[in-house]
Design a protein around this motif. Structure first.
Motif, PDB file in Angstrom:
ATOM      1  N   GLU A  20      52.878 -37.440  33.986  1.00  0.00           N
ATOM      2  CA  GLU A  20      54.255 -37.316  34.109  1.00  0.00           C
ATOM      3  C   GLU A  20      54.722 -35.884  34.002  1.00  0.00           C
ATOM      4  N   ALA A  21      54.200 -35.189  33.055  1.00  0.00           N
ATOM      5  CA  ALA A  21      54.300 -33.685  33.060  1.00  0.00           C
ATOM      6  C   ALA A  21      53.925 -33.005  34.230  1.00  0.00           C
ATOM      7  N   GLU A  22      52.572 -33.464  34.763  1.00  0.00           N
ATOM      8  CA  GLU A  22      52.123 -32.820  36.096  1.00  0.00           C
ATOM      9  C   GLU A  22      52.917 -33.302  37.362  1.00  0.00           C
ATOM     10  N   ILE A  23      53.705 -34.367  37.266  1.00  0.00           N
ATOM     11  CA  ILE A  23      54.698 -34.654  38.260  1.00  0.00           C
ATOM     12  C   ILE A  23      55.789 -33.813  38.201  1.00  0.00           C
ATOM     13  N   ARG A  24      56.331 -33.440  37.073  1.00  0.00           N
ATOM     14  CA  ARG A  24      57.405 -32.467  36.855  1.00  0.00           C
ATOM     15  C   ARG A  24      57.053 -31.026  37.212  1.00  0.00           C
ATOM     16  N   LYS A  25      55.800 -30.738  36.951  1.00  0.00           N
ATOM     17  CA  LYS A  25      55.271 -29.304  37.273  1.00  0.00           C
ATOM     18  C   LYS A  25      55.109 -29.203  38.742  1.00  0.00           C
ATOM     19  N   VAL A  26      54.602 -30.227  39.708  1.00  0.00           N
ATOM     20  CA  VAL A  26      54.578 -30.262  40.896  1.00  0.00           C
ATOM     21  C   VAL A  26      55.770 -30.305  41.721  1.00  0.00           C
ATOM     22  N   GLU A  27      56.887 -30.927  40.987  1.00  0.00           N
ATOM     23  CA  GLU A  27      57.905 -30.942  41.859  1.00  0.00           C
ATOM     24  C   GLU A  27      58.850 -29.600  41.451  1.00  0.00           C
ATOM     25  N   ASN A  28      58.714 -29.020  40.486  1.00  0.00           N
ATOM     26  CA  ASN A  28      59.572 -27.708  40.120  1.00  0.00           C
ATOM     27  C   ASN A  28      58.544 -26.530  40.629  1.00  0.00           C
ATOM     28  N   GLY A  29      57.228 -26.764  41.112  1.00  0.00           N
ATOM     29  CA  GLY A  29      56.679 -25.565  41.488  1.00  0.00           C
ATOM     30  C   GLY A  29      56.703 -25.339  42.915  1.00  0.00           C
ATOM     31  N   ASP A  30      56.014 -24.107  43.345  1.00  0.00           N
ATOM     32  CA  ASP A  30      56.265 -23.659  44.687  1.00  0.00           C
ATOM     33  C   ASP A  30      54.732 -23.466  45.533  1.00  0.00           C
ATOM     34  N   ALA A  31      53.632 -24.483  44.878  1.00  0.00           N
ATOM     35  CA  ALA A  31      52.449 -24.188  45.387  1.00  0.00           C
ATOM     36  C   ALA A  31      52.381 -24.763  46.869  1.00  0.00           C
ATOM     37  N   PRO A  32      51.568 -24.391  47.707  1.00  0.00           N
ATOM     38  CA  PRO A  32      51.310 -24.706  48.806  1.00  0.00           C
ATOM     39  C   PRO A  32      50.853 -26.278  49.009  1.00  0.00           C
ATOM     40  N   HIS A  33      51.375 -27.198  50.120  1.00  0.00           N
ATOM     41  CA  HIS A  33      51.097 -28.399  50.383  1.00  0.00           C
ATOM     42  C   HIS A  33      51.734 -29.243  49.201  1.00  0.00           C
ATOM     43  N   GLN A  34      52.847 -28.953  48.809  1.00  0.00           N
ATOM     44  CA  GLN A  34      53.646 -29.685  47.655  1.00  0.00           C
ATOM     45  C   GLN A  34      53.727 -31.113  47.834  1.00  0.00           C
ATOM     46  N   ALA A  35      53.943 -31.662  48.938  1.00  0.00           N
ATOM     47  CA  ALA A  35      54.131 -33.045  49.281  1.00  0.00           C
ATOM     48  C   ALA A  35      52.723 -33.762  49.005  1.00  0.00           C
ATOM     49  N   ALA A  36      51.652 -33.187  49.386  1.00  0.00           N
ATOM     50  CA  ALA A  36      50.501 -33.738  49.503  1.00  0.00           C
ATOM     51  C   ALA A  36      49.943 -33.986  47.605  1.00  0.00           C
ATOM     52  N   ARG A  37      50.285 -32.924  47.042  1.00  0.00           N
ATOM     53  CA  ARG A  37      50.152 -32.683  45.697  1.00  0.00           C
ATOM     54  C   ARG A  37      50.820 -33.784  44.940  1.00  0.00           C
ATOM     55  N   LEU A  38      51.971 -33.883  45.285  1.00  0.00           N
ATOM     56  CA  LEU A  38      52.952 -34.863  44.663  1.00  0.00           C
ATOM     57  C   LEU A  38      52.342 -36.308  44.917  1.00  0.00           C
ATOM     58  N   ARG A  39      52.038 -36.732  46.342  1.00  0.00           N
ATOM     59  CA  ARG A  39      51.458 -37.832  46.480  1.00  0.00           C
ATOM     60  C   ARG A  39      50.266 -38.246  45.726  1.00  0.00           C
ATOM     61  N   ALA A  40      49.573 -37.207  45.462  1.00  0.00           N
ATOM     62  CA  ALA A  40      48.214 -37.467  44.833  1.00  0.00           C
ATOM     63  C   ALA A  40      48.517 -37.877  43.488  1.00  0.00           C
ATOM     64  N   VAL A  41      49.434 -36.883  42.738  1.00  0.00           N
ATOM     65  CA  VAL A  41      49.754 -37.197  41.318  1.00  0.00           C
ATOM     66  C   VAL A  41      50.554 -38.445  41.023  1.00  0.00           C
ATOM     67  N   LEU A  42      51.291 -38.860  42.065  1.00  0.00           N
ATOM     68  CA  LEU A  42      52.185 -40.092  41.822  1.00  0.00           C
ATOM     69  C   LEU A  42      50.958 -41.169  41.903  1.00  0.00           C
ATOM     70  N   ALA A  43      49.904 -41.331  43.005  1.00  0.00           N
ATOM     71  CA  ALA A  43      49.121 -42.172  42.948  1.00  0.00           C
ATOM     72  C   ALA A  43      48.273 -42.425  41.747  1.00  0.00           C
ATOM     73  N   ALA A  44      47.866 -41.289  41.242  1.00  0.00           N
ATOM     74  CA  ALA A  44      47.205 -41.299  39.893  1.00  0.00           C
ATOM     75  C   ALA A  44      47.962 -41.928  38.848  1.00  0.00           C
ATOM     76  N   TYR A  45      49.239 -41.418  38.829  1.00  0.00           N
ATOM     77  CA  TYR A  45      50.071 -41.985  37.853  1.00  0.00           C
ATOM     78  C   TYR A  45      50.244 -43.598  38.136  1.00  0.00           C
ATOM     79  N   ASP A  46      50.410 -44.212  39.294  1.00  0.00           N
ATOM     80  CA  ASP A  46      50.799 -45.662  39.532  1.00  0.00           C
ATOM     81  C   ASP A  46      49.257 -46.460  39.244  1.00  0.00           C
ATOM     82  N   GLN A  47      48.377 -45.683  39.515  1.00  0.00           N
ATOM     83  CA  GLN A  47      46.875 -46.372  38.823  1.00  0.00           C
ATOM     84  C   GLN A  47      46.762 -46.411  37.319  1.00  0.00           C
ATOM     85  N   VAL A  48      47.146 -45.404  36.606  1.00  0.00           N
ATOM     86  CA  VAL A  48      47.148 -45.360  35.148  1.00  0.00           C
ATOM     87  C   VAL A  48      48.166 -46.382  34.739  1.00  0.00           C
ATOM     88  N   LEU A  49      49.382 -46.514  35.397  1.00  0.00           N
ATOM     89  CA  LEU A  49      50.570 -47.639  34.962  1.00  0.00           C
ATOM     90  C   LEU A  49      49.970 -49.008  35.140  1.00  0.00           C
TER      91      LEU A  49
END
Length: 146
Positions: free
Chosen positions: A80-109
């Protein structure tokens, strides 16, 4: 007669080899067993299970224990902290990073739901946000918070 043998050696045998190789690769990659080997392998399954248990016992390896829900909860809070970090960050490919972190979050959930015997009627990750919210609400209602 020579023409028939030539046909067998040039067409039939390489074709059979190609099909057998494909079936073997599919089987070893985690697919279903080849149709010709299913009767033999179904008879060998109990024996192979016993051999595997004996090997684990002789090597001193214990069967894997399930991950405790406390560790899964800690992983959820980290993701969850990683999701917030990706949402608030300005790293390249933000949408792909967010999709990957959300998929990992969903798997653990879903893993936490399975571990706590909380029923879910959802598919594979990544989940739609409404399903993710419903699962989180069910877990909080069951007394688990992160």
């Amino acid at each position: 007669m020579r023409a028939a043998l030539l046909l067998v050696f040039l067409l039939v045998l390489p074709g059979a080899w190609f099909i057998a190789t494909g079936e073997g690769l599919r089987w070893f990659a985690g697919g279903e067993r080849p149709r010709l080997l299913r009767p033999l392998l179904s008879r060998l399954d109990p024996w192979m299970e016993r051999v595997g248990r004996q090997c684990r016992r002789l090597l001193g390896r214990l069967p894997p224990k399930p991950v405790p829900p406390v560790l899964i909860t800690l992983e959820l809070s980290r993701l969850e902290a990683e999701i917030r970090k990706v949402e608030n960050g300005d790293a390249p490919h933000q949408a792909a990073r967010l999709r990957a972190v959300l998929a990992a979050y969903d798997q653990v959930l879903l893993q936490l739901c399975e571990r706590l015997d909380v029923p879910t009627d959802v598919g594979m990750p990544p989940l739609p946000s409404r399903d993710r919210l419903a699962i989180e609400a069910e877990l909080v209602a069951a007394g688990h918070d992160w």
